[in-house]
Scaffold this motif. Structure first.
Motif, PDB file in Angstrom:
ATOM      1  N   THR A   1     -17.074   4.644  -8.865  1.00 14.25           N
ATOM      2  CA  THR A   1     -16.107   4.093  -9.812  1.00 14.25           C
ATOM      3  C   THR A   1     -16.489   2.728 -10.349  1.00 14.25           C
ATOM      4  OG1 THR A   1     -14.746   2.928  -8.189  1.00 14.25           O
ATOM      5  CG2 THR A   1     -14.280   5.273  -8.540  1.00 14.25           C
ATOM      6  N   GLY A   2     -17.228   1.929  -9.572  1.00 13.20           N
ATOM      7  CA  GLY A   2     -17.364   0.526  -9.937  1.00 13.20           C
ATOM      8  C   GLY A   2     -16.042  -0.181  -9.715  1.00 13.20           C
ATOM      9  N   THR A   3     -15.850  -1.303 -10.404  1.00 12.26           N
ATOM     10  CA  THR A   3     -14.613  -2.080 -10.259  1.00 12.26           C
ATOM     11  C   THR A   3     -13.407  -1.277 -10.745  1.00 12.26           C
ATOM     12  OG1 THR A   3     -15.825  -4.141 -10.594  1.00 12.26           O
ATOM     13  CG2 THR A   3     -13.443  -4.221 -10.898  1.00 12.26           C
ATOM     14  N   VAL A   4     -12.334  -1.314  -9.966  1.00  6.41           N
ATOM     15  CA  VAL A   4     -11.083  -0.671 -10.382  1.00  6.41           C
ATOM     16  C   VAL A   4      -9.970  -1.709 -10.360  1.00  6.41           C
ATOM     17  CG1 VAL A   4     -11.761   1.612  -9.542  1.00  6.41           C
ATOM     18  CG2 VAL A   4     -10.517   0.058  -8.021  1.00  6.41           C
ATOM     19  N   ALA A   5      -8.977  -1.518 -11.226  1.00  5.46           N
ATOM     20  CA  ALA A   5      -7.866  -2.468 -11.317  1.00  5.46           C
ATOM     21  C   ALA A   5      -6.983  -2.418 -10.071  1.00  5.46           C
ATOM     22  CB  ALA A   5      -7.036  -2.189 -12.563  1.00  5.46           C
ATOM     23  N   ASP A   6      -6.902  -1.258  -9.438  1.00  6.70           N
ATOM     24  CA  ASP A   6      -6.003  -1.066  -8.299  1.00  6.70           C
ATOM     25  C   ASP A   6      -6.607   0.008  -7.396  1.00  6.70           C
ATOM     26  OD1 ASP A   6      -3.928  -0.687  -6.522  1.00  6.70           O
ATOM     27  OD2 ASP A   6      -2.360  -0.607  -8.064  1.00  6.70           O
ATOM     28  N   VAL A   7      -6.866  -0.339  -6.143  1.00  4.60           N
ATOM     29  CA  VAL A   7      -7.500   0.633  -5.231  1.00  4.60           C
ATOM     30  C   VAL A   7      -6.487   1.641  -4.684  1.00  4.60           C
ATOM     31  CG1 VAL A   7      -9.261  -1.031  -4.542  1.00  4.60           C
ATOM     32  CG2 VAL A   7      -7.198  -0.790  -3.142  1.00  4.60           C
ATOM     33  N   ARG A   8      -5.210   1.343  -4.793  1.00  6.11           N
ATOM     34  CA  ARG A   8      -4.210   2.169  -4.114  1.00  6.11           C
ATOM     35  C   ARG A   8      -4.185   3.628  -4.585  1.00  6.11           C
ATOM     36  NH1 ARG A   8       0.990  -1.457  -4.931  1.00  6.11           N
ATOM     37  NH2 ARG A   8      -0.061  -1.645  -6.955  1.00  6.11           N
ATOM     38  N   PRO A   9      -4.243   3.926  -5.882  1.00 10.80           N
ATOM     39  CA  PRO A   9      -4.242   5.341  -6.267  1.00 10.80           C
ATOM     40  C   PRO A   9      -5.414   6.114  -5.683  1.00 10.80           C
ATOM     41  CG  PRO A   9      -3.753   3.949  -8.159  1.00 10.80           C
ATOM     42  CD  PRO A   9      -4.185   3.035  -7.060  1.00 10.80           C
ATOM     43  N   HIS A  10      -6.561   5.463  -5.559  1.00  2.00           N
ATOM     44  CA  HIS A  10      -7.737   6.126  -4.984  1.00  2.00           C
ATOM     45  C   HIS A  10      -7.555   6.362  -3.484  1.00  2.00           C
ATOM     46  CE1 HIS A  10      -9.881   5.501  -8.748  1.00  2.00           C
ATOM     47  NE2 HIS A  10      -9.460   4.257  -8.735  1.00  2.00           N
ATOM     48  N   LEU A  11      -6.971   5.381  -2.805  1.00  4.67           N
ATOM     49  CA  LEU A  11      -6.709   5.559  -1.382  1.00  4.67           C
ATOM     50  C   LEU A  11      -5.644   6.626  -1.139  1.00  4.67           C
ATOM     51  CD1 LEU A  11      -6.586   1.995   0.272  1.00  4.67           C
ATOM     52  CD2 LEU A  11      -8.119   3.878   0.837  1.00  4.67           C
ATOM     53  N   ARG A  12      -4.545   6.533  -1.872  1.00  2.00           N
ATOM     54  CA  ARG A  12      -3.395   7.391  -1.603  1.00  2.00           C
ATOM     55  C   ARG A  12      -3.625   8.843  -1.992  1.00  2.00           C
ATOM     56  NH1 ARG A  12       0.995   6.209   1.358  1.00  2.00           N
ATOM     57  NH2 ARG A  12       2.614   6.428  -0.231  1.00  2.00           N
ATOM     58  N   SER A  13      -4.701   9.104  -2.760  1.00  2.00           N
ATOM     59  CA  SER A  13      -5.013  10.490  -3.116  1.00  2.00           C
ATOM     60  C   SER A  13      -6.070  11.101  -2.207  1.00  2.00           C
ATOM     61  CB  SER A  13      -5.490  10.569  -4.574  1.00  2.00           C
ATOM     62  OG  SER A  13      -6.716   9.873  -4.736  1.00  2.00           O
ATOM     63  N   ALA A  14      -6.632  10.298  -1.310  1.00  2.00           N
ATOM     64  CA  ALA A  14      -7.736  10.762  -0.461  1.00  2.00           C
ATOM     65  C   ALA A  14      -7.224  11.429   0.808  1.00  2.00           C
ATOM     66  CB  ALA A  14      -8.645   9.594  -0.102  1.00  2.00           C
ATOM     67  N   HIS A  15      -8.000  12.403   1.285  1.00  2.00           N
ATOM     68  CA  HIS A  15      -7.687  13.068   2.549  1.00  2.00           C
ATOM     69  C   HIS A  15      -8.226  12.284   3.743  1.00  2.00           C
ATOM     70  CE1 HIS A  15      -7.229  16.252  -0.447  1.00  2.00           C
ATOM     71  NE2 HIS A  15      -6.508  16.924   0.429  1.00  2.00           N
ATOM     72  N   ALA A  16      -9.237  11.450   3.509  1.00  2.00           N
ATOM     73  CA  ALA A  16      -9.828  10.656   4.589  1.00  2.00           C
ATOM     74  C   ALA A  16     -10.615   9.504   3.980  1.00  2.00           C
ATOM     75  CB  ALA A  16     -10.745  11.506   5.463  1.00  2.00           C
ATOM     76  N   MET A  17     -10.716   8.413   4.724  1.00  2.00           N
ATOM     77  CA  MET A  17     -11.602   7.320   4.339  1.00  2.00           C
ATOM     78  C   MET A  17     -12.722   7.216   5.357  1.00  2.00           C
ATOM     79  SD  MET A  17     -10.927   3.337   3.314  1.00  2.00           S
ATOM     80  CE  MET A  17     -11.196   2.490   4.871  1.00  2.00           C
ATOM     81  N   VAL A  18     -13.939   6.913   4.887  1.00  2.00           N
ATOM     82  CA  VAL A  18     -15.080   6.764   5.782  1.00  2.00           C
ATOM     83  C   VAL A  18     -15.557   5.322   5.761  1.00  2.00           C
ATOM     84  CG1 VAL A  18     -15.833   9.160   5.652  1.00  2.00           C
ATOM     85  CG2 VAL A  18     -16.681   7.527   3.954  1.00  2.00           C
TER      86      VAL A  18
ATOM     87  N   PHE B   1       0.806  -1.225   0.000  1.00  2.00           N
ATOM     88  CA  PHE B   1       0.000   0.000   0.000  1.00  2.00           C
ATOM     89  C   PHE B   1       0.840   1.277   0.000  1.00  2.00           C
ATOM     90  CE2 PHE B   1      -3.282  -3.021   1.117  1.00  2.00           C
ATOM     91  CZ  PHE B   1      -4.341  -2.546   0.370  1.00  2.00           C
ATOM     92  N   THR B   2       2.108   1.170   0.322  1.00  2.00           N
ATOM     93  CA  THR B   2       2.964   2.361   0.253  1.00  2.00           C
ATOM     94  C   THR B   2       3.805   2.399  -1.019  1.00  2.00           C
ATOM     95  OG1 THR B   2       4.592   1.208   1.619  1.00  2.00           O
ATOM     96  CG2 THR B   2       3.090   2.731   2.730  1.00  2.00           C
ATOM     97  N   ALA B   3       3.730   1.338  -1.840  1.00  2.00           N
ATOM     98  CA  ALA B   3       4.473   1.320  -3.102  1.00  2.00           C
ATOM     99  C   ALA B   3       3.929   2.360  -4.076  1.00  2.00           C
ATOM    100  CB  ALA B   3       4.418  -0.074  -3.727  1.00  2.00           C
ATOM    101  N   CYS B   4       2.639   2.692  -3.914  1.00  2.00           N
ATOM    102  CA  CYS B   4       2.018   3.719  -4.751  1.00  2.00           C
ATOM    103  C   CYS B   4       2.268   5.089  -4.112  1.00  2.00           C
ATOM    104  CB  CYS B   4       0.519   3.450  -4.869  1.00  2.00           C
ATOM    105  SG  CYS B   4      -0.404   4.677  -5.812  1.00  2.00           S
ATOM    106  N   PRO B   5       2.721   6.083  -4.861  1.00  2.00           N
ATOM    107  CA  PRO B   5       3.032   7.400  -4.274  1.00  2.00           C
ATOM    108  C   PRO B   5       1.818   8.032  -3.592  1.00  2.00           C
ATOM    109  CG  PRO B   5       3.891   7.247  -6.497  1.00  2.00           C
ATOM    110  CD  PRO B   5       3.019   6.045  -6.310  1.00  2.00           C
ATOM    111  N   ARG B   6       2.057   8.729  -2.503  1.00  2.00           N
ATOM    112  CA  ARG B   6       1.011   9.457  -1.782  1.00  2.00           C
ATOM    113  C   ARG B   6       0.926  10.860  -2.366  1.00  2.00           C
ATOM    114  NH1 ARG B   6      -3.625  10.098   1.034  1.00  2.00           N
ATOM    115  NH2 ARG B   6      -3.427  10.907   3.158  1.00  2.00           N
ATOM    116  N   GLN B   7      -0.115  11.131  -3.134  1.00  2.00           N
ATOM    117  CA  GLN B   7      -0.294  12.436  -3.759  1.00  2.00           C
ATOM    118  C   GLN B   7      -1.743  12.859  -3.587  1.00  2.00           C
ATOM    119  OE1 GLN B   7       1.151  12.680  -7.742  1.00  2.00           O
ATOM    120  NE2 GLN B   7       0.609  14.833  -7.993  1.00  2.00           N
ATOM    121  N   LEU B   8      -1.990  13.786  -2.673  1.00  2.00           N
ATOM    122  CA  LEU B   8      -3.350  14.184  -2.347  1.00  2.00           C
ATOM    123  C   LEU B   8      -4.027  14.877  -3.521  1.00  2.00           C
ATOM    124  CD1 LEU B   8      -2.881  15.565   1.275  1.00  2.00           C
ATOM    125  CD2 LEU B   8      -3.926  13.404   0.597  1.00  2.00           C
TER     126      LEU B   8
END
Length: 410
Positions: free
Chosen positions: A292-309, A220-227
């Motif tokens: 979004t529906g199905t995505v190939a990789d959830v990490r870019p969506h997570l790593r760009s978010a300010h918060a998860m609910v 999960f940290t292999a993908c860059p963290r870019q808000l």
């Protein structure tokens, strides 16, 4: 160890929390032990997933059964639910019961030597060849949830005919779960809370303990963290699971309006497979919601978010999605049900709120104060890194199974 692992479906595609948990645990065990996987396939997607079983098992046996689809169509669901009125089994269990699968499992047990049999989730239990159970071969039930608790919580949120139906299903599930759990030599859960529930609710004396939830931090940290440029909130989960769909509906109706009322530029991103049409329609509601529906990789969506609910009102077991967010350095706002079973401290590792106004306020705190979000996320990630690798979780499972084989008391 020679382990026979019985589950209703292949693990791939890895889009469900339970499948992810099993995959990571089996992949670790597979390095040191002989794993025989016995499951069912219902369609081409599952048959494709079955072809990937070598990544977590030594050999695999598959029984084709159309009714074992994880997501039956509405007409098939309605027909099955109606026919289930004549059955003593809860529909969620009866849907996976199969004499053909029972014969296949009996054949496997007769022709191969094992040290232990693991029933993954409650659902395969109705098809196990109980008449072949021998004292010399221990059978273990691995409970990812206390299933009756989920059905009870779902029934509590309904009214009218739906409430009556799901109340009846909850009672059937409660009776089946108590009866069948007691037949296993040992029961394992995924949290201390579930262990206590099994012991107290069902008066079971064979509950050995729990296997903690893990996460792959490096992944999960292999993908860059870019808000993202705008304050972004993400929800992650399979949208064809009722509890997730219910959570998003309630969040969109009661919580999100409070957030964008004070922060109009905020965005809500709902990431997960098979969203029903009413949730897809939220994307055109003019409230900054993307589905979004199905995505190939959830990490870019997570790593760009300010918060998860995680606004779950229904559920059981533990939520892998929370640990995934924390591994990705994303702060989390959850209900107490959503964070159930995870050793996280409110205000330090996570923000917990159950009422819509309080939940919205917690989200706004993270969106309006990025430093606080970073502090919570960093503290939580340190906690998870120290205690929740999949290797350490698999070691706990391995020890439990070895003790069961040796006949050690729980």
């Amino acid at each position: 160890m020679r382990i026979l692992w019985v589950k209703t479906s292949p693990l791939h595609p890895l889009t469900r929390g339970g499948d992810l948990r099993t995959f990571h645990l089996l992949r670790e065990l597979h390095e040191r032990h002989e794993i025989t996987f016995a499951g069912m396939t219902a369609d081409a997607t599952q048959q494709g997933g079955a072809a990937l079983s070598s990544s977590y098992s030594t050999r695999a046996f598959w029984t084709h059964l159309k009714k074992a689809s994880q997501k039956p169509g509405r007409l098939r669901f309605a027909a099955g639910a109606a026919l289930n009125l004549l059955s003593s089994l809860p529909y969620a269990v009866e849907r996976f019961s199969s004499r053909r699968w029972t014969r296949q499992l009996a054949h496997i047990l007769h022709h191969h030597a094992f040290d232990v049999v693991v029933c993954d989730f409650l659902f395969p239990a109705a098809s196990l060849p109980w008449d072949q159970k021998m004292p010399s071969l221990p059978w273990v039930l691995f409970q990812h949830n206390v299933e009756s608790v989920i059905w009870e919580r779902r029934a509590a949120k309904l009214s009218g005919v739906s409430k009556s139906y799901f109340t009846a299903q909850w009672r059937r599930m409660r009776d089946f779960e108590q009866r069948i759990s007691g037949r296993f030599d040992s029961v394992l859960t995924v949290s201390e809370e579930d262990t206590a529930t099994c012991r107290n609710l069902y008066q079971l004396t064979n509950v050995r303990g729990h296997v903690p939830t893990g996460v792959d931090l490096d992944y999960f940290t292999a993908c860059p963290r870019q808000l993202a440029a705008d304050p972004t909130v993400v929800f992650l989960g399979s949208m064809d699971w009722y509890a997730n769909a219910d959570a998003v509906r309630q969040f969109a109706a009661e919580i999100w309006p409070r957030v964008i009322g004070r922060m109009p530029q905020a965005r809500l991103l709902v990431v997960g497979r098979n969203p029903p049409q009413d949730l897809r329609d939220l994307a055109s509601s003019g409230r900054n919601i993307e589905i979004t529906g199905t995505v190939a990789d959830v990490r870019p969506h997570l790593r760009s978010a300010h918060a998860m609910v995680v606004p779950l009102r229904i559920g059981g077991g533990t939520r892998l999605k929370i640990f995934e967010a924390l591994a990705a350095e994303v702060p989390v706002v959850s209900t107490h049900v959503g964070a159930e079973g995870l050793a996280l401290e409110n205000g330090r590792h996570i923000l917990l709120a159950d009422q819509p106004a309080e939940f919205a306020e917690a989200v706004l705190q993270l969106l309006g104060n990025p430093d606080k979000g970073r502090q919570i996320a960093a503290c939580a990630r340190t906690e998870v890194a120290e205690k929740n690798s999949w290797r350490s979780a698999a070691a706990v499972l391995e020890k439990h199974l070895e003790q069961v084989i040796d006949g050690c008391p729980s």
